[in-house]
Scaffold this motif. Structure first.
Motif, PDB file in Angstrom:
ATOM      1  N   ASP A 217      62.163  43.116  35.419  1.00 17.69           N
ATOM      2  CA  ASP A 217      60.887  42.407  35.397  1.00 17.69           C
ATOM      3  C   ASP A 217      60.308  42.507  33.984  1.00 17.69           C
ATOM      4  O   ASP A 217      60.024  43.610  33.506  1.00 17.69           O
ATOM      5  CB  ASP A 217      59.931  43.055  36.413  1.00 17.69           C
ATOM      6  CG  ASP A 217      58.597  42.327  36.503  1.00 17.69           C
ATOM      7  OD1 ASP A 217      58.396  41.340  35.762  1.00 17.69           O
ATOM      8  OD2 ASP A 217      57.751  42.763  37.306  1.00 17.69           O
ATOM      9  N   PRO A 218      60.135  41.371  33.277  1.00 18.10           N
ATOM     10  CA  PRO A 218      59.645  41.425  31.895  1.00 18.10           C
ATOM     11  C   PRO A 218      58.124  41.554  31.783  1.00 18.10           C
ATOM     12  O   PRO A 218      57.603  41.737  30.680  1.00 18.10           O
ATOM     13  CB  PRO A 218      60.107  40.080  31.322  1.00 18.10           C
ATOM     14  CG  PRO A 218      60.070  39.156  32.498  1.00 18.10           C
ATOM     15  CD  PRO A 218      60.445  39.986  33.710  1.00 18.10           C
ATOM     16  N   ILE A 219      57.425  41.419  32.906  1.00 18.28           N
ATOM     17  CA  ILE A 219      55.958  41.473  32.878  1.00 18.28           C
ATOM     18  C   ILE A 219      55.506  42.835  33.381  1.00 18.28           C
ATOM     19  O   ILE A 219      55.920  43.282  34.458  1.00 18.28           O
ATOM     20  CB  ILE A 219      55.347  40.361  33.761  1.00 18.28           C
ATOM     21  CG1 ILE A 219      55.796  38.993  33.259  1.00 18.28           C
ATOM     22  CG2 ILE A 219      53.825  40.456  33.772  1.00 18.28           C
ATOM     23  CD1 ILE A 219      55.430  37.846  34.172  1.00 18.28           C
ATOM     24  N   ARG A 220      54.692  43.497  32.595  1.00 18.70           N
ATOM     25  CA  ARG A 220      54.210  44.808  33.021  1.00 18.70           C
ATOM     26  C   ARG A 220      52.738  44.728  33.412  1.00 18.70           C
ATOM     27  O   ARG A 220      51.960  43.971  32.833  1.00 18.70           O
ATOM     28  CB  ARG A 220      54.407  45.860  31.930  1.00 18.70           C
ATOM     29  CG  ARG A 220      53.730  45.580  30.612  1.00 18.70           C
ATOM     30  CD  ARG A 220      54.175  46.580  29.551  1.00 18.70           C
ATOM     31  NE  ARG A 220      53.668  46.203  28.241  1.00 18.70           N
ATOM     32  CZ  ARG A 220      52.540  46.668  27.725  1.00 18.70           C
ATOM     33  NH1 ARG A 220      51.800  47.532  28.411  1.00 18.70           N
ATOM     34  NH2 ARG A 220      52.143  46.280  26.520  1.00 18.70           N
ATOM     35  N   THR A 221      52.393  45.502  34.414  1.00 20.29           N
ATOM     36  CA  THR A 221      51.005  45.611  34.847  1.00 20.29           C
ATOM     37  C   THR A 221      50.354  46.753  34.078  1.00 20.29           C
ATOM     38  O   THR A 221      50.889  47.869  34.046  1.00 20.29           O
ATOM     39  CB  THR A 221      50.928  45.902  36.360  1.00 20.29           C
ATOM     40  OG1 THR A 221      51.562  44.839  37.079  1.00 20.29           O
ATOM     41  CG2 THR A 221      49.477  46.013  36.813  1.00 20.29           C
ATOM     42  N   VAL A 222      49.249  46.462  33.427  1.00 19.66           N
ATOM     43  CA  VAL A 222      48.499  47.483  32.684  1.00 19.66           C
ATOM     44  C   VAL A 222      47.326  47.890  33.561  1.00 19.66           C
ATOM     45  O   VAL A 222      46.378  47.120  33.741  1.00 19.66           O
ATOM     46  CB  VAL A 222      48.020  46.945  31.316  1.00 19.66           C
ATOM     47  CG1 VAL A 222      47.291  48.042  30.548  1.00 19.66           C
ATOM     48  CG2 VAL A 222      49.199  46.403  30.516  1.00 19.66           C
ATOM     49  N   ARG A 223      47.406  49.071  34.126  1.00 19.56           N
ATOM     50  CA  ARG A 223      46.423  49.507  35.113  1.00 19.56           C
ATOM     51  C   ARG A 223      45.003  49.466  34.548  1.00 19.56           C
ATOM     52  O   ARG A 223      44.733  49.957  33.451  1.00 19.56           O
ATOM     53  CB  ARG A 223      46.744  50.927  35.583  1.00 19.56           C
ATOM     54  CG  ARG A 223      45.912  51.385  36.787  1.00 19.56           C
ATOM     55  CD  ARG A 223      46.379  52.741  37.274  1.00 19.56           C
ATOM     56  NE  ARG A 223      47.757  52.696  37.725  1.00 19.56           N
ATOM     57  CZ  ARG A 223      48.135  52.302  38.938  1.00 19.56           C
ATOM     58  NH1 ARG A 223      47.221  51.885  39.809  1.00 19.56           N
ATOM     59  NH2 ARG A 223      49.405  52.322  39.284  1.00 19.56           N
ATOM     60  N   GLY A 224      44.115  48.813  35.289  1.00 24.18           N
ATOM     61  CA  GLY A 224      42.720  48.723  34.882  1.00 24.18           C
ATOM     62  C   GLY A 224      42.455  47.677  33.815  1.00 24.18           C
ATOM     63  O   GLY A 224      41.326  47.510  33.379  1.00 24.18           O
ATOM     64  N   ALA A 225      43.509  46.962  33.383  1.00 28.66           N
ATOM     65  CA  ALA A 225      43.330  45.969  32.310  1.00 28.66           C
ATOM     66  C   ALA A 225      43.859  44.594  32.723  1.00 28.66           C
ATOM     67  O   ALA A 225      43.113  43.628  32.816  1.00 28.66           O
ATOM     68  CB  ALA A 225      44.009  46.438  31.024  1.00 28.66           C
ATOM     69  N   GLY A 226      45.156  44.493  32.992  1.00 25.05           N
ATOM     70  CA  GLY A 226      45.707  43.182  33.312  1.00 25.05           C
ATOM     71  C   GLY A 226      47.209  43.187  33.219  1.00 25.05           C
ATOM     72  O   GLY A 226      47.876  44.093  33.728  1.00 25.05           O
ATOM     73  N   TYR A 227      47.758  42.203  32.495  1.00 25.24           N
ATOM     74  CA  TYR A 227      49.201  42.033  32.417  1.00 25.24           C
ATOM     75  C   TYR A 227      49.637  41.780  30.974  1.00 25.24           C
ATOM     76  O   TYR A 227      48.862  41.270  30.151  1.00 25.24           O
ATOM     77  CB  TYR A 227      49.657  40.835  33.269  1.00 25.24           C
ATOM     78  CG  TYR A 227      49.347  40.971  34.742  1.00 25.24           C
ATOM     79  CD1 TYR A 227      50.169  41.728  35.573  1.00 25.24           C
ATOM     80  CD2 TYR A 227      48.235  40.329  35.299  1.00 25.24           C
ATOM     81  CE1 TYR A 227      49.898  41.844  36.937  1.00 25.24           C
ATOM     82  CE2 TYR A 227      47.956  40.441  36.655  1.00 25.24           C
ATOM     83  CZ  TYR A 227      48.786  41.192  37.472  1.00 25.24           C
ATOM     84  OH  TYR A 227      48.516  41.316  38.802  1.00 25.24           O
ATOM     85  N   ALA A 228      50.898  42.096  30.704  1.00 27.87           N
ATOM     86  CA  ALA A 228      51.465  41.826  29.376  1.00 27.87           C
ATOM     87  C   ALA A 228      52.962  41.605  29.530  1.00 27.87           C
ATOM     88  O   ALA A 228      53.586  42.049  30.499  1.00 27.87           O
ATOM     89  CB  ALA A 228      51.204  42.994  28.431  1.00 27.87           C
ATOM     90  N   MET A 229      53.536  40.917  28.563  1.00 31.54           N
ATOM     91  CA  MET A 229      54.993  40.748  28.511  1.00 31.54           C
ATOM     92  C   MET A 229      55.518  41.580  27.359  1.00 31.54           C
ATOM     93  O   MET A 229      55.079  41.430  26.219  1.00 31.54           O
ATOM     94  CB  MET A 229      55.368  39.269  28.315  1.00 31.54           C
ATOM     95  CG  MET A 229      56.860  39.070  28.088  1.00 31.54           C
ATOM     96  SD  MET A 229      57.356  37.319  28.127  1.00 31.54           S
ATOM     97  CE  MET A 229      57.590  37.099  29.893  1.00 31.54           C
ATOM     98  N   GLY A 230      56.459  42.436  27.668  1.00 31.63           N
ATOM     99  CA  GLY A 230      57.036  43.258  26.618  1.00 31.63           C
ATOM    100  C   GLY A 230      56.223  44.510  26.318  1.00 31.63           C
ATOM    101  O   GLY A 230      55.145  44.707  26.843  1.00 31.63           O
TER     102      GLY A 230
END
Length: 230
Positions: A217-230
């Motif tokens: 999965d190339p998309i990571r969940t940033v807890r308390g913030a949102g999402y990012a790729m890479g």
């Protein structure tokens, strides 16, 4: 391309004839348009509308173009925009002053409309590559907006329009952490009022599509913030 996907250009000029001329030509070139007649109005317009490009005249009432440029670049929405300073001042010291204030480009009056539109497109290519029709690549993922195709490791992926725009936003700025609100503005548009949980649903669909043929999965969940790729 839907209206929400069209780049938004904020034209800031206190001369009605110039506003009308630029608005007409930029609309004809495929851009959405917003206008402001002084520096203070420009700062507010950037905060409220989040333009991609700001055409900012140097000589403005109430707040000069230079001071407006400073305030815009210090704001969250302004950091995402490219500012093209427009001025009759042609000395090198004036250009340097404008660029040092935070402008991304500087164009001297008188100029041709064709040149100005070319400058707008050049800044847009840097700012939002997918709008300019370029191919984006990240690891084994390839996105081509001209052909509306996405491949991963050579396999074609089938994405809905919303997932395609989401992926474009992630791939334009790998590593950037997008809040749900920022993704709503970028993908759905500022005038659309929907629950932020909708973002989670579409990110889930995008992840499923990206991993349909295998791969991490190339998309990571940033807890308390949102999402990012890479």
């Amino acid at each position: 391309m839907s209206d929400n996907d069209r780049p938004l250009v904020l034209i800031v000029d206190d001369e009605p004839a110039q506003l009308a001329l630029l608005s007409y030509n930029l609309k004809a070139a495929g851009f959405r348009i917003a206008t402001a007649k002084d520096g203070e109005e420009a700062v507010l317009a950037v905060a409220e509308q989040g333009p991609d490009i700001v055409l900012l005249d140097w000589m403005l009432p109430r707040l000069s173009g230079l001071e407006a440029c400073r305030q815009i670049k210090a704001s969250p929405a302004g950091r995402e925009a490219a500012i093209i300073m427009v001025s009759a001042r042609s000395e090198e010291t004036d250009r340097v002053r404008g660029l040092d204030t935070g402008a991304d480009d500087y164009i001297v009056k008188p100029y041709s409309v064709a040149e100005l539109i070319a400058r707008v497109r050049a800044n847009l290519r840097r700012l939002r590559p997918t709008v300019a029709g370029q191919v984006l690549e990240h690891d084994d993922i390839r996105l081509d907006t001209d052909s509306y195709r996405v491949t991963r490791a050579g396999h074609s992926l089938h994405l809905g329009p919303t997932e395609f725009r989401l992926l474009g936003a992630f791939m334009e700025r790998p590593g950037k952490v997008w809040t749900r609100e920022a993704l709503l503005d970028r993908v759905w548009g500022r005038d659309i009022y929907i629950d932020t949980r909708t973002v989670d649903v579409h990110v889930g669909r995008l992840r499923k599509a990206l991993c349909a043929q295998g791969g991490d999965d190339p998309i990571r969940t940033v807890r308390g913030a949102g999402y990012a790729m890479g």
